[in-house]
Motif scaffolding. Sequence first.
Motif, PDB file in Angstrom:
ATOM      1  N   GLU A 158     -37.600  16.098  25.220  1.00 15.15           N
ATOM      2  CA  GLU A 158     -38.478  15.607  24.058  1.00 15.15           C
ATOM      3  C   GLU A 158     -37.892  14.146  23.747  1.00 15.15           C
ATOM      4  N   LYS A 159     -36.696  13.911  23.903  1.00 18.99           N
ATOM      5  CA  LYS A 159     -36.088  12.691  23.430  1.00 18.99           C
ATOM      6  C   LYS A 159     -36.544  11.645  24.380  1.00 18.99           C
ATOM      7  N   ASP A 173     -38.913  11.880  26.547  1.00 21.06           N
ATOM      8  CA  ASP A 173     -40.348  11.604  26.357  1.00 21.06           C
ATOM      9  C   ASP A 173     -40.563  10.521  25.270  1.00 21.06           C
ATOM     10  N   GLN A 174     -39.832  10.846  24.171  1.00 14.85           N
ATOM     11  CA  GLN A 174     -39.999   9.783  22.965  1.00 14.85           C
ATOM     12  C   GLN A 174     -39.283   8.391  23.311  1.00 14.85           C
ATOM     13  N   TYR A 175     -38.459   8.374  23.983  1.00 15.60           N
ATOM     14  CA  TYR A 175     -37.686   6.963  24.653  1.00 15.60           C
ATOM     15  C   TYR A 175     -38.925   6.382  25.478  1.00 15.60           C
ATOM     16  N   LYS A 221     -42.044   6.586  25.361  1.00 11.77           N
ATOM     17  CA  LYS A 221     -43.149   6.191  24.726  1.00 11.77           C
ATOM     18  C   LYS A 221     -42.714   4.971  23.886  1.00 11.77           C
ATOM     19  N   ASN A 222     -41.558   4.948  23.408  1.00  6.37           N
ATOM     20  CA  ASN A 222     -41.021   3.876  22.713  1.00  6.37           C
ATOM     21  C   ASN A 222     -40.795   2.436  23.673  1.00  6.37           C
TER      22      ASN A 222
END
Length: 305
Positions: free
Chosen positions: A93-94, A96-98, A100-101
């Motif tokens: 999840e982290k 994926d967020q990374y 995305k960022n």
Amino acid sequence: MSRKTKHSKYLSIILVPHSTNEVKTIKVSSIRYKFYILSTLTLTTVICFGLYFGFLVNSNNRLKTELTQAYNTNQQQAKLLSEKAEQISAMLEKQDQYTKNISEFSNKYKQMTESYVDGNMDSITASRGSDSRSFITDATQLKSILENLQEINNSDNSIVNELSDTEAKLQTYIDSIPTLWPASGRISSYFGTRSDPFNFSEKNHEGIDIAASYGDSIKAAAKGKVTFADVNGNYGKCVIINHSNGITTLYGHASKLLVKEGQNVKKGDVIAKVGSTGRSTGPHLHFEVRVNGNQVNPIDYLDKK
């Protein structure tokens, strides 16, 4: 006939000792003999059964212990797998967020470069004249974006090639803005009206004076082309650099010039040495920023200390 019947009721056991020649005979009745045999067989059976039962009990206990240990181990492994699964899920999840960022940052970076850099390269001087602080704030934000991009590039090489052209364009743009302090020292005289040190009359000071020791290095505040490198009246030995887009910088009162007219310099290149030539009361650097030939406050351009 009766004698034979009587003798058949006995079992004779003959013992011949080694130490003597005396032979001993033990008579055992057939009933007692059968009883001994039966007892021996019974006892042997009981002993064998007991040993076998004991073996089964021990085996069962051992298997039970092993099953308990296996169950406990399985429970521990199941708990560990559950914890690892949660950690892996959190990491994914982290990640994926990374990702995305990074994607969002890349898009914003490109958008800002295209809309700001490309759109304002030709009109840069107009925005400077009307709102210098806003322009410098934007430039500072661009520098911050560039620094963040470089950090991301170091940790994720997949976007280096994708953004290298954009990064190079922004770096070129930032390098052309005179944000680097040209000398180390305190400001001894600010931009604007001041008392003239020679006749003490009110006079407009068209740059800033940076107090420095004689012979200290003077650096180019931005990259550009040297358009003047000679003695220039009250400025004494002076260097003027054109940074394009109508922006020039002037460095006055130098003791020694290290560049020549027509020479290209990079931001941070040493172009002269601090002195006190021209109309000067002591060693210092007189620094000006000009937009379309008009002096503006250099503080609005220089990085904050």
